[in-house]
Enzyme design. Structure first.
Site, PDB file in Angstrom:
ATOM      1  N   LYS A 169      -3.761  -8.716 -12.326  1.00  0.00           N
ATOM      2  CA  LYS A 169      -4.776  -9.004 -11.301  1.00  0.00           C
ATOM      3  C   LYS A 169      -5.805  -7.868 -11.284  1.00  0.00           C
ATOM      4  O   LYS A 169      -5.436  -6.687 -11.300  1.00  0.00           O
ATOM      5  CB  LYS A 169      -4.072  -9.077  -9.932  1.00  0.00           C
ATOM      6  CG  LYS A 169      -5.049  -9.289  -8.799  1.00  0.00           C
ATOM      7  CD  LYS A 169      -4.415  -9.114  -7.435  1.00  0.00           C
ATOM      8  CE  LYS A 169      -5.550  -9.104  -6.440  1.00  0.00           C
ATOM      9  NZ  LYS A 169      -5.398  -8.449  -5.228  1.00  0.00           N
TER      10      LYS A 169
ATOM     11  N   LYS B 192       0.834  -1.206   0.000  1.00  0.00           N
ATOM     12  CA  LYS B 192       0.000   0.000   0.000  1.00  0.00           C
ATOM     13  C   LYS B 192       0.872   1.261   0.000  1.00  0.00           C
ATOM     14  O   LYS B 192       0.568   2.228  -0.694  1.00  0.00           O
ATOM     15  CB  LYS B 192      -0.943  -0.005   1.202  1.00  0.00           C
ATOM     16  CG  LYS B 192      -2.099  -0.969   1.007  1.00  0.00           C
ATOM     17  CD  LYS B 192      -3.081  -0.915   2.145  1.00  0.00           C
ATOM     18  CE  LYS B 192      -4.199  -1.914   1.919  1.00  0.00           C
ATOM     19  NZ  LYS B 192      -5.007  -2.139   3.115  1.00  0.00           N
TER      20      LYS B 192
ATOM     21  N   LYS C  72      -9.032  -2.421  -7.947  1.00  0.00           N
ATOM     22  CA  LYS C  72      -9.420  -1.004  -8.045  1.00  0.00           C
ATOM     23  C   LYS C  72      -8.193  -0.154  -8.312  1.00  0.00           C
ATOM     24  O   LYS C  72      -8.240   0.774  -9.097  1.00  0.00           O
ATOM     25  CB  LYS C  72      -9.980  -0.525  -6.690  1.00  0.00           C
ATOM     26  CG  LYS C  72     -11.376  -0.950  -6.410  1.00  0.00           C
ATOM     27  CD  LYS C  72     -11.879  -0.332  -5.120  1.00  0.00           C
ATOM     28  CE  LYS C  72     -11.295  -0.943  -3.872  1.00  0.00           C
ATOM     29  NZ  LYS C  72     -11.824  -2.247  -3.503  1.00  0.00           N
TER      30      LYS C  72
HETATM   31  P1  ADP Z   1      -8.846  -4.251  -4.651  1.00  0.00           P
HETATM   32  O1  ADP Z   1      -7.562  -4.946  -5.033  1.00  0.00           O
HETATM   33  O2  ADP Z   1      -9.693  -3.998  -5.833  1.00  0.00           O
HETATM   34  O3  ADP Z   1      -8.606  -3.006  -3.814  1.00  0.00           O
HETATM   35  P2  ADP Z   1      -9.592  -5.437  -2.165  1.00  0.00           P
HETATM   36  O4  ADP Z   1      -8.168  -5.435  -1.741  1.00  0.00           O
HETATM   37  O5  ADP Z   1     -10.527  -4.463  -1.518  1.00  0.00           O
HETATM   38  O6  ADP Z   1      -9.644  -5.262  -3.751  1.00  0.00           O
HETATM   39  O7  ADP Z   1     -10.133  -6.913  -1.998  1.00  0.00           O
HETATM   40  C1  ADP Z   1     -11.294  -7.313  -1.316  1.00  0.00           C
HETATM   41  C2  ADP Z   1     -11.388  -8.828  -1.373  1.00  0.00           C
HETATM   42  O8  ADP Z   1     -11.492  -9.285  -2.727  1.00  0.00           O
HETATM   43  C3  ADP Z   1     -10.156  -9.536  -0.798  1.00  0.00           C
HETATM   44  O9  ADP Z   1     -10.565 -10.709  -0.108  1.00  0.00           O
HETATM   45  C4  ADP Z   1      -9.349  -9.886  -2.016  1.00  0.00           C
HETATM   46  O10 ADP Z   1      -8.505 -10.987  -1.812  1.00  0.00           O
HETATM   47  C5  ADP Z   1     -10.433 -10.181  -3.049  1.00  0.00           C
HETATM   48  N1  ADP Z   1      -9.942  -9.825  -4.388  1.00  0.00           N
HETATM   49  C6  ADP Z   1      -9.694  -8.589  -4.867  1.00  0.00           C
HETATM   50  N2  ADP Z   1      -9.250  -8.627  -6.140  1.00  0.00           N
HETATM   51  C7  ADP Z   1      -9.202  -9.934  -6.485  1.00  0.00           C
HETATM   52  C8  ADP Z   1      -8.821 -10.644  -7.678  1.00  0.00           C
HETATM   53  N3  ADP Z   1      -8.414  -9.984  -8.765  1.00  0.00           N
HETATM   54  N4  ADP Z   1      -8.895 -11.973  -7.665  1.00  0.00           N
HETATM   55  C9  ADP Z   1      -9.328 -12.657  -6.573  1.00  0.00           C
HETATM   56  N5  ADP Z   1      -9.703 -12.055  -5.426  1.00  0.00           N
HETATM   57  C10 ADP Z   1      -9.648 -10.716  -5.365  1.00  0.00           C
END
Ligand code: ADP
Ligand code: TRP
Length: 327
Positions: free
Chosen positions: A189, A110, A192
């Protein structure tokens, strides 16, 4: 067995969130005890705008309910409705070494992405451990990126129990979903923070356009294609039945199929799953009082569990709260 997970209200839900997290939360709601909370205290590390945080918090509730969370089967509540969790986070911080937090990958990631390295961001795993331990959760369904946090939670439970020589806190286990990494429209991957998401609740038109923009290589239509290296195929695999996946795999290898056709099918599958949810969400959004009732009744139940655990925690470490001050 108690299942618990949290989701940060930090933006719109996307397909990666659904396949990586939300889907299994909903599937697990039939367990003896399932608790899901909207991690609004956690989001303060990145969202520092009151109106926006309130909106995003409501959005998560609408998303989960629209996607099939049944308030009769699982508790869905706001993290901040059980403020004792911050008290437990403090207590855990007093038995946790700084080195543990300095090793957290997500903190480093982060900060590398430009999030301000506040103390809150650094202590994020302690609050997350408190979230889990305060309900004596056994199983925590999460994506792969969160596993280290669960391991840290196990460590913190051990530090507390050892220090006070009592088995007060229960060590949880992570539970990973099959869809470990969902690719975004650019093949990385889906996240957001990479701006490559397929959002769950956009208009059908916008969603289709987004799916049609998934990056592919430039193999001509007539030539055979490799399903294993294709993001469109990865999405098909996550959404279609095993028989259909097998059919597409053969069509890829045979040649004579354009990526546009496969993308069209992904868009159709997406609409089949999320079209009805979009309608449910719109209905719920026009009845926020009902949503508020669901959240607050669930929080009252969760708070009873948290209160019992905090009683044991305070007793173990000698923290007293006068009867008048008991929450
Ligand atoms: P982002 O990467 O979009 O900020 P978050 O970190 O808020 O997403 O993730 C929220 C949940 O969704 C977590 O449990 C995370 O492991 C899952 N997650 C997010 N992106 C993916 C992805 N591309 N594939 C599988 N799981 C995901
Ligand atoms: N850190 C998790 C995420 O970003 C959200 C979260 C906060 C959580 N507290 C939790 C997940 C407790 C599981 C259990 O996805």
């Amino acid at each position: 067995m108690r299942v618990l997970s949290g989701v940060q209200p930090s933006g719109k839900l996307h397909l990666g969130n659904y396949l990586g997290a939300v889907k299994q939360h909903i599937e697990l709601q039939g367990e003896d005890s399932a608790l899901y909370f909207i991690a609004n205290y956690h989001s303060l590390t990145t969202v520092q705008d009151a109106a926006l945080l309130r909106q995003l918090t409501l959005d998560v509730a609408l998303d989960y309910l629209a996607l099939g969370l049944d308030p009769n089967k699982a508790l869905l509540f706001r993290q901040s409705d059980v403020p004792e969790v911050t008290e437990l986070a403090w207590i855990l911080s007093t038995v946790t070494g700084r080195g543990l937090l300095e090793r957290a990958h997500s903190y480093k990631d982060k900060v590398a992405k430009g999030v301000v390295p506040s103390m809150g961001l650094m202590c994020y795993p302690i609050l997350m451990a408190a979230d889990i331990l305060i309900y004596r959760s056994n199983t925590v369904p999460v994506g792969k990126d969160q596993v280290q946090h669960i391991e840290m939670t196990q460590d913190m439970a051990g530090y507390f129990n050892n220090k006070y020589d009592r088995e007060v806190l229960v060590r949880p286990e992570p539970r990973l979903n099959a869809a470990q990494i969902v690719p975004g429209v650019d093949g990385q991957k889906m996240s957001k923070s990479y701006g490559n998401t397929i959002d769950l609740f956009d208009t059908p038109k916008k969603t289709r356009k987004c799916i049609m923009s998934v990056k592919t290589d430039s193999t001509p239509v007539e030539e055979p294609k490799s399903p294993d290296r294709c993001s469109v195929f990865a999405l098909l695999r996550l959404m279609a039945s095993p028989e259909e996946v097998e059919e597409w795999s053969q069509r890829y290898r045979a040649g004579g199929m354009g990526y546009g056709e496969a993308k069209g099918r992904v868009a159709e599958l997406f609409e089949g799953i999320f079209g009805p949810a979009r309608e449910r969400r719109a209905k719920l959004a026009s009845d926020v009082d009902t949503v508020e009732d669901i959240l607050s009744s669930a929080a009252a139940e969760a708070r009873v569990i948290a209160g019992e655990v905090m009683h044991d925690v305070r007793e173990a470490c000698g923290i007293m709260v006068s009867a008048k001050g008991t929450r």
